[in-house]
Design a protein around this motif. Structure first.
Motif, PDB file in Angstrom:
ATOM      1  N   GLY A   1       0.818  -1.212   0.000  1.00  0.00           N
ATOM      2  CA  GLY A   1       0.000   0.000   0.000  1.00  0.00           C
ATOM      3  C   GLY A   1       0.847   1.255   0.000  1.00  0.00           C
ATOM      4  O   GLY A   1       2.049   1.228  -0.235  1.00  0.00           O
ATOM      5  N   ASN A   2       0.208   2.352   0.260  1.00  0.00           N
ATOM      6  CA  ASN A   2       0.863   3.662   0.224  1.00  0.00           C
ATOM      7  C   ASN A   2       1.069   4.196   1.636  1.00  0.00           C
ATOM      8  O   ASN A   2       0.548   5.220   2.030  1.00  0.00           O
ATOM      9  N   CYS A   3       1.864   3.498   2.391  1.00  0.00           N
ATOM     10  CA  CYS A   3       2.047   3.861   3.790  1.00  0.00           C
ATOM     11  C   CYS A   3       2.705   5.217   3.973  1.00  0.00           C
ATOM     12  O   CYS A   3       2.515   5.863   4.983  1.00  0.00           O
ATOM     13  N   CYS A   4       3.469   5.645   3.030  1.00  0.00           N
ATOM     14  CA  CYS A   4       4.225   6.885   3.194  1.00  0.00           C
ATOM     15  C   CYS A   4       3.626   8.058   2.423  1.00  0.00           C
ATOM     16  O   CYS A   4       4.209   9.124   2.356  1.00  0.00           O
ATOM     17  N   MET A   5       2.492   7.876   1.830  1.00  0.00           N
ATOM     18  CA  MET A   5       1.885   8.927   1.016  1.00  0.00           C
ATOM     19  C   MET A   5       0.982   9.800   1.884  1.00  0.00           C
ATOM     20  O   MET A   5       0.282   9.321   2.761  1.00  0.00           O
ATOM     21  N   THR A   6       0.989  11.088   1.623  1.00  0.00           N
ATOM     22  CA  THR A   6       0.063  12.007   2.279  1.00  0.00           C
ATOM     23  C   THR A   6      -0.677  12.779   1.199  1.00  0.00           C
ATOM     24  O   THR A   6      -0.174  12.969   0.095  1.00  0.00           O
ATOM     25  N   ALA A   7      -1.873  13.223   1.538  1.00  0.00           N
ATOM     26  CA  ALA A   7      -2.652  13.996   0.579  1.00  0.00           C
ATOM     27  C   ALA A   7      -1.963  15.331   0.343  1.00  0.00           C
ATOM     28  O   ALA A   7      -1.391  15.913   1.259  1.00  0.00           O
ATOM     29  N   PRO A   8      -1.999  15.821  -0.892  1.00  0.00           N
ATOM     30  CA  PRO A   8      -1.366  17.113  -1.170  1.00  0.00           C
ATOM     31  C   PRO A   8      -2.112  18.224  -0.437  1.00  0.00           C
ATOM     32  O   PRO A   8      -3.326  18.170  -0.270  1.00  0.00           O
ATOM     33  N   CYS A   9      -1.381  19.206   0.016  1.00  0.00           N
ATOM     34  CA  CYS A   9      -1.964  20.338   0.729  1.00  0.00           C
ATOM     35  C   CYS A   9      -2.451  21.356  -0.299  1.00  0.00           C
ATOM     36  O   CYS A   9      -1.737  21.688  -1.238  1.00  0.00           O
ATOM     37  N   VAL A  10      -3.665  21.835  -0.121  1.00  0.00           N
ATOM     38  CA  VAL A  10      -4.243  22.815  -1.041  1.00  0.00           C
ATOM     39  C   VAL A  10      -4.529  24.088  -0.254  1.00  0.00           C
ATOM     40  O   VAL A  10      -5.179  24.050   0.787  1.00  0.00           O
ATOM     41  N   LEU A  11      -4.016  25.206  -0.764  1.00  0.00           N
ATOM     42  CA  LEU A  11      -4.254  26.488  -0.094  1.00  0.00           C
ATOM     43  C   LEU A  11      -5.744  26.807  -0.080  1.00  0.00           C
ATOM     44  O   LEU A  11      -6.469  26.471  -1.020  1.00  0.00           O
ATOM     45  N   PRO A  12      -6.215  27.481   0.970  1.00  0.00           N
ATOM     46  CA  PRO A  12      -7.636  27.827   1.040  1.00  0.00           C
ATOM     47  C   PRO A  12      -8.023  28.829  -0.046  1.00  0.00           C
ATOM     48  O   PRO A  12      -7.195  29.619  -0.498  1.00  0.00           O
ATOM     49  N   VAL A  13      -9.281  28.761  -0.448  1.00  0.00           N
ATOM     50  CA  VAL A  13      -9.826  29.702  -1.430  1.00  0.00           C
ATOM     51  C   VAL A  13     -10.849  30.560  -0.712  1.00  0.00           C
ATOM     52  O   VAL A  13     -11.716  30.032  -0.011  1.00  0.00           O
ATOM     53  N   ILE A  14     -10.751  31.869  -0.879  1.00  0.00           N
ATOM     54  CA  ILE A  14     -11.644  32.791  -0.193  1.00  0.00           C
ATOM     55  C   ILE A  14     -12.531  33.494  -1.210  1.00  0.00           C
ATOM     56  O   ILE A  14     -12.085  33.823  -2.307  1.00  0.00           O
ATOM     57  N   GLU A  15     -13.797  33.681  -0.851  1.00  0.00           N
ATOM     58  CA  GLU A  15     -14.750  34.323  -1.757  1.00  0.00           C
ATOM     59  C   GLU A  15     -14.666  35.839  -1.641  1.00  0.00           C
ATOM     60  O   GLU A  15     -13.907  36.370  -0.837  1.00  0.00           O
ATOM     61  N   SER A  16     -15.482  36.540  -2.407  1.00  0.00           N
ATOM     62  CA  SER A  16     -15.471  38.001  -2.437  1.00  0.00           C
ATOM     63  C   SER A  16     -15.903  38.606  -1.105  1.00  0.00           C
ATOM     64  O   SER A  16     -16.765  38.063  -0.416  1.00  0.00           O
ATOM     65  N   VAL A  17     -15.313  39.755  -0.784  1.00  0.00           N
ATOM     66  CA  VAL A  17     -15.698  40.513   0.397  1.00  0.00           C
ATOM     67  C   VAL A  17     -17.091  41.094   0.158  1.00  0.00           C
ATOM     68  O   VAL A  17     -17.361  41.681  -0.883  1.00  0.00           O
ATOM     69  N   VAL A  18     -17.974  40.914   1.145  1.00  0.00           N
ATOM     70  CA  VAL A  18     -19.348  41.419   1.065  1.00  0.00           C
ATOM     71  C   VAL A  18     -19.458  42.647   1.962  1.00  0.00           C
ATOM     72  O   VAL A  18     -18.999  42.623   3.105  1.00  0.00           O
ATOM     73  N   GLY A  19     -20.062  43.715   1.455  1.00  0.00           N
ATOM     74  CA  GLY A  19     -20.261  44.942   2.219  1.00  0.00           C
ATOM     75  C   GLY A  19     -20.430  46.111   1.268  1.00  0.00           C
ATOM     76  O   GLY A  19     -20.201  46.000   0.069  1.00  0.00           O
ATOM     77  N   THR A  20     -20.812  47.245   1.828  1.00  0.00           N
ATOM     78  CA  THR A  20     -21.048  48.446   1.034  1.00  0.00           C
ATOM     79  C   THR A  20     -19.745  48.970   0.466  1.00  0.00           C
ATOM     80  O   THR A  20     -18.741  49.025   1.164  1.00  0.00           O
ATOM     81  N   ASN A  21     -19.767  49.382  -0.810  1.00  0.00           N
ATOM     82  CA  ASN A  21     -18.527  49.877  -1.405  1.00  0.00           C
ATOM     83  C   ASN A  21     -18.454  51.401  -1.454  1.00  0.00           C
ATOM     84  O   ASN A  21     -17.423  51.950  -1.806  1.00  0.00           O
ATOM     85  N   THR A  22     -19.529  52.109  -1.094  1.00  0.00           N
ATOM     86  CA  THR A  22     -19.500  53.564  -0.970  1.00  0.00           C
ATOM     87  C   THR A  22     -20.044  53.912   0.405  1.00  0.00           C
ATOM     88  O   THR A  22     -21.199  53.611   0.698  1.00  0.00           O
ATOM     89  N   ILE A  23     -19.209  54.523   1.233  1.00  0.00           N
ATOM     90  CA  ILE A  23     -19.596  54.772   2.623  1.00  0.00           C
ATOM     91  C   ILE A  23     -19.305  56.215   3.022  1.00  0.00           C
ATOM     92  O   ILE A  23     -18.570  56.927   2.346  1.00  0.00           O
ATOM     93  N   CYS A  24     -19.884  56.632   4.128  1.00  0.00           N
ATOM     94  CA  CYS A  24     -19.709  57.982   4.651  1.00  0.00           C
ATOM     95  C   CYS A  24     -18.590  58.018   5.691  1.00  0.00           C
ATOM     96  O   CYS A  24     -18.391  57.061   6.430  1.00  0.00           O
ATOM     97  N   VAL A  25     -17.905  59.155   5.741  1.00  0.00           N
ATOM     98  CA  VAL A  25     -16.879  59.374   6.754  1.00  0.00           C
ATOM     99  C   VAL A  25     -17.503  59.204   8.133  1.00  0.00           C
ATOM    100  O   VAL A  25     -18.597  59.676   8.399  1.00  0.00           O
ATOM    101  N   GLY A  26     -16.810  58.487   9.021  1.00  0.00           N
ATOM    102  CA  GLY A  26     -17.271  58.309  10.389  1.00  0.00           C
ATOM    103  C   GLY A  26     -18.319  57.231  10.569  1.00  0.00           C
ATOM    104  O   GLY A  26     -18.731  56.949  11.691  1.00  0.00           O
ATOM    105  N   SER A  27     -18.744  56.600   9.490  1.00  0.00           N
ATOM    106  CA  SER A  27     -19.777  55.567   9.609  1.00  0.00           C
ATOM    107  C   SER A  27     -19.168  54.240  10.043  1.00  0.00           C
ATOM    108  O   SER A  27     -17.992  53.970   9.836  1.00  0.00           O
ATOM    109  N   THR A  28     -19.995  53.423  10.674  1.00  0.00           N
ATOM    110  CA  THR A  28     -19.604  52.074  11.059  1.00  0.00           C
ATOM    111  C   THR A  28     -20.179  51.120  10.027  1.00  0.00           C
ATOM    112  O   THR A  28     -21.357  51.203   9.696  1.00  0.00           O
ATOM    113  N   ASN A  29     -19.345  50.230   9.517  1.00  0.00           N
ATOM    114  CA  ASN A  29     -19.748  49.297   8.465  1.00  0.00           C
ATOM    115  C   ASN A  29     -19.212  47.912   8.773  1.00  0.00           C
ATOM    116  O   ASN A  29     -18.146  47.767   9.357  1.00  0.00           O
ATOM    117  N   THR A  30     -19.955  46.896   8.335  1.00  0.00           N
ATOM    118  CA  THR A  30     -19.543  45.513   8.532  1.00  0.00           C
ATOM    119  C   THR A  30     -19.227  44.889   7.184  1.00  0.00           C
ATOM    120  O   THR A  30     -19.986  45.051   6.223  1.00  0.00           O
TER     121      THR A  30
END
Length: 160
Positions: A29-58
């Motif tokens: 068998g494949n006693c010495c084999m390990t699964a290849p490591c895959v870097l994480p994939v991140i989706e688009s940032v969600v939130g308002t793209n036009t904001i007011c000075v001093g406003s709180t946004n998530t």
């Protein structure tokens, strides 16, 4: 007879001999084999793209399975910090980009970036029909600005 064949990345075996005994080792068998490591994939940032000075946004991204930390970068002078998939920020007058990467056991993802525009607060000038106002007198106040709406407060509910 060679019981070991194929390619081995790393293999260490220790033998101990007692009174001339003979030992043999075989593997299948494949006693010495390990699964290849895959870097994480991140989706688009969600939130308002036009904001007011001093406003709180998530802002947020979808959770990444196995994530150990999220690394948020904000425009210069903004307030906010988080190691989760959501961040609450307070904007200043600096436009720019919000970016996030995610860490997991394999490493760090490429960044997801969202461009942010800042709405400039209008400059407001208020003029009075009288420069001296006595208790009980009326006065006409005029606001000049590029604002699209106004909210006036007479101070009737205040003691000053």
């Amino acid at each position: 007879m060679n019981l070991f064949s194929g390619t081995f990345r790393s293999h260490t075996t220790q033998y101990a001999c007692w009174n001339g005994a003979t030992f043999s080792v075989s593997t299948t068998g494949n006693c010495c084999m390990t699964a290849p490591c895959v870097l994480p994939v991140i989706e688009s940032v969600v939130g308002t793209n036009t904001i007011c000075v001093g406003s709180t946004n998530t802002f947020s991204v979808a959770e990444v399975a196995g994530a150990t930390a999220y690394n948020w970068n904000l425009p210069r002078g903004w307030i906010g910090t988080s190691i989760t998939n959501t961040i609450s920020t307070m904007a200043n007058s600096t436009a720019g980009s919000i970016s996030v990467t995610v860490n997991d056991a394999c490493g760090t993802s490429t960044a997801s970036v969202k461009a942010i525009r800042i709405k400039v607060l209008p400059t407001l000038t208020i003029t009075s029909s009288n420069s001296i106002i006595c208790n009980g007198q009326s006065v006409l106040l005029t606001a000049s600005t590029t604002a699209t709406s106004y909210t006036w407060n007479t101070g009737a509910n205040h003691n000053n």
